[in-house]
Design an enzyme around this catalytic site. Sequence first.
Site, mmCIF file in Angstrom:
data_model
loop_
_atom_site.group_PDB
_atom_site.id
_atom_site.type_symbol
_atom_site.label_atom_id
_atom_site.label_comp_id
_atom_site.label_asym_id
_atom_site.label_seq_id
_atom_site.Cartn_x
_atom_site.Cartn_y
_atom_site.Cartn_z
ATOM 1 N N GLY A 17 0.779 -1.227 0.000
ATOM 2 C CA GLY A 17 0.000 0.000 0.000
ATOM 3 C C GLY A 17 0.809 1.273 0.000
ATOM 4 O O GLY A 17 1.808 1.411 -0.714
ATOM 5 N N ASP A 63 6.640 -5.505 14.532
ATOM 6 C CA ASP A 63 5.226 -5.424 14.882
ATOM 7 C C ASP A 63 5.086 -4.167 15.723
ATOM 8 O O ASP A 63 5.577 -4.114 16.862
ATOM 9 C CB ASP A 63 4.805 -6.661 15.675
ATOM 10 N N VAL A 64 4.442 -3.144 15.193
ATOM 11 C CA VAL A 64 4.409 -1.847 15.877
ATOM 12 C C VAL A 64 3.638 -1.888 17.186
ATOM 13 O O VAL A 64 3.752 -0.968 18.001
ATOM 14 C CB VAL A 64 3.838 -0.732 14.973
ATOM 15 N N ASN A 90 3.340 5.003 9.334
ATOM 16 C CA ASN A 90 2.346 4.699 8.314
ATOM 17 C C ASN A 90 1.498 3.472 8.636
ATOM 18 O O ASN A 90 0.392 3.346 8.123
ATOM 19 C CB ASN A 90 3.059 4.491 6.970
ATOM 20 N N TYR A 160 -12.376 3.301 14.291
ATOM 21 C CA TYR A 160 -11.333 3.747 13.359
ATOM 22 C C TYR A 160 -11.249 5.272 13.336
ATOM 23 O O TYR A 160 -10.152 5.847 13.409
ATOM 24 C CB TYR A 160 -11.621 3.205 11.967
ATOM 25 N N LYS A 164 -7.962 7.675 14.457
ATOM 26 C CA LYS A 164 -7.296 8.629 13.566
ATOM 27 C C LYS A 164 -7.440 10.066 14.064
ATOM 28 O O LYS A 164 -6.541 10.894 13.863
ATOM 29 C CB LYS A 164 -7.844 8.486 12.139
#
Length: 253
Positions: A17, A63-64, A90, A160, A164
């Site tokens: 992506g 793995d964030v 990202n 979500y 954000k």
Amino acid sequence: MTDLTGKTIAITGASSGLGRHFAGLLAAKGAKLALMARRTDRLEAEVDTLRASGTDAIALPLDVTDIAAIGPALDRVEAELGPLSVMINNAGIGGEGMALDITPEHFDQTFAVNTRAVYFGAREAAKRMLASGVAAARDARIINIASIAGLTVLPGLTAYCASKAAVISMTKGLAREWARQHIAVNAICPGYIETEINAHWFATEGGQKQIARLPRKRLMDITALDDALLMLTGPAAGQITGTAITIDDGQVL
């Protein structure tokens, strides 16, 4: 024209992506790249392609959501590529689910990837930018990929959207906190771009109806963010901090 020759840039969620696209864009500007994600097979293939074109690049498994692993990963970036100049947070996941249906585990995972990892990714990057002198040289950049979902209400995406919106708020807060140390912290809020995370939805009848309701009845091209990303990585961002740039083809209208 932005010249990033010699700049070390780390990108999370770089296996597909937007992250993968950003890597190609920044490589063309001369950057040294650390691609970070869980799917290391994809990272290795992308790094092989970048190296074949002359880019100094490495692949790092990350793995964030494992906060303790972020700092050591960035230490390795600096050991192999030099002082970190730009951190692009990202990595992200969807948070689909109506409030009455979404499980606590899904909610927590949405915030773990989209919000918590961004916060600590920025913090670990800032520590190293300060220690190396990159911040003192006014070359430190942190870019958080948010979304128009943080600016509006999208049906069935409350978790979500909230995750954000938190990214946008923390971007401003960190920018204020680090302003005098000359670390530029900014966010990009993209509209709908077809990527691996949403391609399955836009191929459905419901997804096609959603596209038809957009003001311009189309999804954005993946290149839509290029100019903003380059501006925020380069010299222009020396006087831009705490900004959330919306690029959405009018979708939020």
